[in-house]
Enzyme design. Sequence first.
Site, PDB file in Angstrom:
ATOM      1  N   CYS A   1      -7.589  10.936  13.070  1.00 49.14           N
ATOM      2  CA  CYS A   1      -6.952   9.649  13.368  1.00 49.14           C
ATOM      3  C   CYS A   1      -5.957   9.822  14.534  1.00 49.14           C
ATOM      4  O   CYS A   1      -5.016  10.618  14.437  1.00 49.14           O
ATOM      5  CB  CYS A   1      -6.233   9.126  12.132  1.00 49.14           C
TER       6      CYS A   1
ATOM      7  N   ARG B   1       3.038  -6.869   4.239  1.00 50.80           N
ATOM      8  CA  ARG B   1       4.141  -5.906   4.362  1.00 50.80           C
ATOM      9  C   ARG B   1       4.456  -5.558   5.809  1.00 50.80           C
ATOM     10  O   ARG B   1       3.590  -5.117   6.562  1.00 50.80           O
ATOM     11  CB  ARG B   1       3.839  -4.612   3.583  1.00 50.80           C
TER      12      ARG B   1
ATOM     13  N   CYS C   1       4.870   4.595  -3.703  1.00 51.31           N
ATOM     14  CA  CYS C   1       3.588   4.827  -3.033  1.00 51.31           C
ATOM     15  C   CYS C   1       3.481   6.285  -2.613  1.00 51.31           C
ATOM     16  O   CYS C   1       4.256   6.762  -1.785  1.00 51.31           O
ATOM     17  CB  CYS C   1       3.494   3.903  -1.830  1.00 51.31           C
TER      18      CYS C   1
ATOM     19  N   CYS D   1      -2.040   9.760  14.092  1.00 47.15           N
ATOM     20  CA  CYS D   1      -1.405  10.418  12.945  1.00 47.15           C
ATOM     21  C   CYS D   1      -0.848  11.808  13.238  1.00 47.15           C
ATOM     22  O   CYS D   1      -1.542  12.674  13.764  1.00 47.15           O
ATOM     23  CB  CYS D   1      -2.400  10.499  11.785  1.00 47.15           C
TER      24      CYS D   1
ATOM     25  N   CYS E   1      -4.486  -2.444  -1.624  1.00 47.22           N
ATOM     26  CA  CYS E   1      -3.520  -2.542  -0.530  1.00 47.22           C
ATOM     27  C   CYS E   1      -4.259  -2.092   0.724  1.00 47.22           C
ATOM     28  O   CYS E   1      -4.657  -0.932   0.817  1.00 47.22           O
ATOM     29  CB  CYS E   1      -2.318  -1.639  -0.818  1.00 47.22           C
TER      30      CYS E   1
ATOM     31  N   CYS F   1      -4.449  17.738   7.908  1.00 51.90           N
ATOM     32  CA  CYS F   1      -5.558  16.870   7.496  1.00 51.90           C
ATOM     33  C   CYS F   1      -6.787  17.083   8.382  1.00 51.90           C
ATOM     34  O   CYS F   1      -6.677  17.250   9.594  1.00 51.90           O
ATOM     35  CB  CYS F   1      -5.111  15.413   7.559  1.00 51.90           C
TER      36      CYS F   1
ATOM     37  N   CYS G   1       1.456   3.294  -6.628  1.00 51.77           N
ATOM     38  CA  CYS G   1       0.450   3.165  -5.570  1.00 51.77           C
ATOM     39  C   CYS G   1       0.125   4.560  -5.054  1.00 51.77           C
ATOM     40  O   CYS G   1       1.009   5.422  -5.014  1.00 51.77           O
ATOM     41  CB  CYS G   1       1.008   2.305  -4.431  1.00 51.77           C
TER      42      CYS G   1
HETATM   43  N1  SAM Z   1      -4.809  10.135   4.384  1.00 55.48           N
HETATM   44  C1  SAM Z   1      -4.835   8.863   3.796  1.00 55.48           C
HETATM   45  C2  SAM Z   1      -5.547   7.824   4.627  1.00 55.48           C
HETATM   46  O1  SAM Z   1      -5.573   7.977   5.839  1.00 55.48           O
HETATM   47  O2  SAM Z   1      -6.041   6.866   4.064  1.00 55.48           O
HETATM   48  C3  SAM Z   1      -3.476   8.337   3.423  1.00 55.48           C
HETATM   49  C4  SAM Z   1      -2.266   8.535   4.317  1.00 55.48           C
HETATM   50  S1  SAM Z   1      -2.293   7.724   5.897  1.00 55.48           S
HETATM   51  C5  SAM Z   1      -0.966   8.492   6.719  1.00 55.48           C
HETATM   52  C6  SAM Z   1      -1.825   6.072   5.563  1.00 55.48           C
HETATM   53  C7  SAM Z   1      -1.773   5.066   6.695  1.00 55.48           C
HETATM   54  O3  SAM Z   1      -0.568   5.183   7.427  1.00 55.48           O
HETATM   55  C8  SAM Z   1      -2.830   5.124   7.762  1.00 55.48           C
HETATM   56  O4  SAM Z   1      -4.013   4.538   7.355  1.00 55.48           O
HETATM   57  C9  SAM Z   1      -2.196   4.321   8.881  1.00 55.48           C
HETATM   58  O5  SAM Z   1      -2.545   2.966   8.777  1.00 55.48           O
HETATM   59  C10 SAM Z   1      -0.710   4.510   8.646  1.00 55.48           C
HETATM   60  N2  SAM Z   1      -0.109   5.330   9.728  1.00 55.48           N
HETATM   61  C11 SAM Z   1      -0.227   6.660   9.866  1.00 55.48           C
HETATM   62  N3  SAM Z   1       0.408   7.100  10.966  1.00 55.48           N
HETATM   63  C12 SAM Z   1       0.959   6.005  11.560  1.00 55.48           C
HETATM   64  C13 SAM Z   1       1.727   5.802  12.742  1.00 55.48           C
HETATM   65  N4  SAM Z   1       2.041   6.814  13.548  1.00 55.48           N
HETATM   66  N5  SAM Z   1       2.126   4.556  13.042  1.00 55.48           N
HETATM   67  C14 SAM Z   1       1.794   3.533  12.226  1.00 55.48           C
HETATM   68  N6  SAM Z   1       1.063   3.659  11.106  1.00 55.48           N
HETATM   69  C15 SAM Z   1       0.634   4.870  10.773  1.00 55.48           C
HETATM   70  C1  DTB Z   2       0.834   1.900   5.372  1.00 52.51           C
HETATM   71  O1  DTB Z   2       0.144   0.937   5.757  1.00 52.51           O
HETATM   72  N1  DTB Z   2       1.802   2.444   6.070  1.00 52.51           N
HETATM   73  C2  DTB Z   2       2.372   3.563   5.352  1.00 52.51           C
HETATM   74  C3  DTB Z   2       1.568   3.567   4.035  1.00 52.51           C
HETATM   75  N2  DTB Z   2       0.654   2.499   4.214  1.00 52.51           N
HETATM   76  C4  DTB Z   2       0.919   4.776   3.565  1.00 52.51           C
HETATM   77  C5  DTB Z   2       2.403   4.789   6.124  1.00 52.51           C
HETATM   78  C6  DTB Z   2       3.124   4.671   7.460  1.00 52.51           C
HETATM   79  C7  DTB Z   2       3.143   6.012   8.074  1.00 52.51           C
HETATM   80  C8  DTB Z   2       3.957   6.054   9.304  1.00 52.51           C
HETATM   81  C9  DTB Z   2       3.928   7.368   9.971  1.00 52.51           C
HETATM   82  C10 DTB Z   2       4.490   8.522   9.197  1.00 52.51           C
HETATM   83  O2  DTB Z   2       5.463   8.379   8.417  1.00 52.51           O
HETATM   84  O3  DTB Z   2       3.985   9.614   9.406  1.00 52.51           O
HETATM   85 FE1  SF4 Z   3      -5.400  12.301   7.629  1.00 49.04          FE
HETATM   86 FE2  SF4 Z   3      -3.476  10.976   8.888  1.00 49.04          FE
HETATM   87 FE3  SF4 Z   3      -5.972  10.162   9.076  1.00 49.04          FE
HETATM   88 FE4  SF4 Z   3      -4.681   9.914   6.725  1.00 49.04          FE
HETATM   89  S1  SF4 Z   3      -4.183   8.874   8.627  1.00 49.04           S
HETATM   90  S2  SF4 Z   3      -6.758  10.637   7.048  1.00 49.04           S
HETATM   91  S3  SF4 Z   3      -3.398  11.743   6.811  1.00 49.04           S
HETATM   92  S4  SF4 Z   3      -5.180  12.130   9.840  1.00 49.04           S
END
Ligand code: SAM
Ligand code: DTB
Ligand code: SF4
Length: 325
Positions: free
Chosen positions: A61, A264, A101, A64, A192, A57, A132
Amino acid sequence: MLDTPSIRTDWTRQEAEEIYDLPFMDLLFRAHSVHRAHFDPNRVQKSKLLSIKTGGCAEDCAYCSQSARNGAKLPASKLVEVERVVAEARKARDAGATRYCMGAAWRSPKDRDMDTLAAMIEGVKALGMETCMTLGMLDDDQVLRLKEAGLDYYNHNIDTSERYYPEIVTTRSFADRIETLNRVREAGIKVCAGGIVGMGEERMDRIDMLLALATLDEHPDSVPINMLIPMPGTPLADAEPIDPFEFVRTVALARILMPRSHVRLSAGRTEMSDELQAMCFFAGANSLFVGDTLLTAANPEEDRDAALFRRLGLTAMEAFEDGAR
Ligand code: SAM
Ligand code: DTB
Ligand code: SF4
């Protein structure tokens, strides 16, 4: 949603702060009372996640594993085929999930992918599940295309307070997030939106994050509260774990500010005891992710969740059951 007097979108920071800072027992009692007035507290909604495009990506973030800029070194995959998505959704439905989702590691979708995404929505809907997606930022045409395909919910998290946001993400702004949320809402797709706790933020950031959601024109229908999963290789890999009671306070404040939303209990449940999860349900959480993986990280095994539901006398909501009293 705004026809009920207890649903307010004019919460002030002082009010939110006073609630968050209540003695713990008073906070739990108030949150549970609000929960009970609006929902059957023994029913919990089950969602299942699938990563339809993993890694690589462009965003940065800090939490992530999927950012190409972080050191998690997760290989970038292609968009998963529609047939596989539908087959996985069927398995999830048969295991008891009612909402599917689909998440993609994108800053925003490419127009060339929209037909495939629409086919995924149609295929999953045909199974009788709620759909979703979480695909990053959307423009007007993309929102309309998703709506036409029948998308029920769009997930787009604000993650933290506006103040702390630049410490966590620099490749987009808090205002960008709100803009997409408004677009989704205006198109008639359910919203959401939630965030993450345990990223080194202050108490006030957790309060301000929830306040930002609770003062949108309409509350999000679902509010995921994630506990940071510290992913190896990311800047937050060594973040100090949050005090579990602060996590419960965050859930409770979400319930009190947004009484009719599904709150959630999201990422981070593998690290939570059953007792902590039970406390979160008491404080107003009434939705969770099921299945042993989230997008890239682990989630509790099915039998652990089944035992938790049994021990607590919880039952699962049906698809399209709003659950509200
Ligand atoms: N790329 C899209 C975005 O960022 O909107 C969708 C996927 S993103 C992985 C969805 C959400 O997962 C993020 O906004 C974040 O709130 C949550 N998330 C991602 N990595 C996480 C982590 N290591 N621990 C907790 N929540 C996480
Ligand atoms: C949300 O609030 N949490 C979910 C979903 N919406 C997309 C994602 C959690 C991701 C946790 C880290 C991972 O699995 O990489
Ligand atoms: Fe990309 Fe992860 Fe950020 Fe979503 S949360 S925009 S997948 S870096």
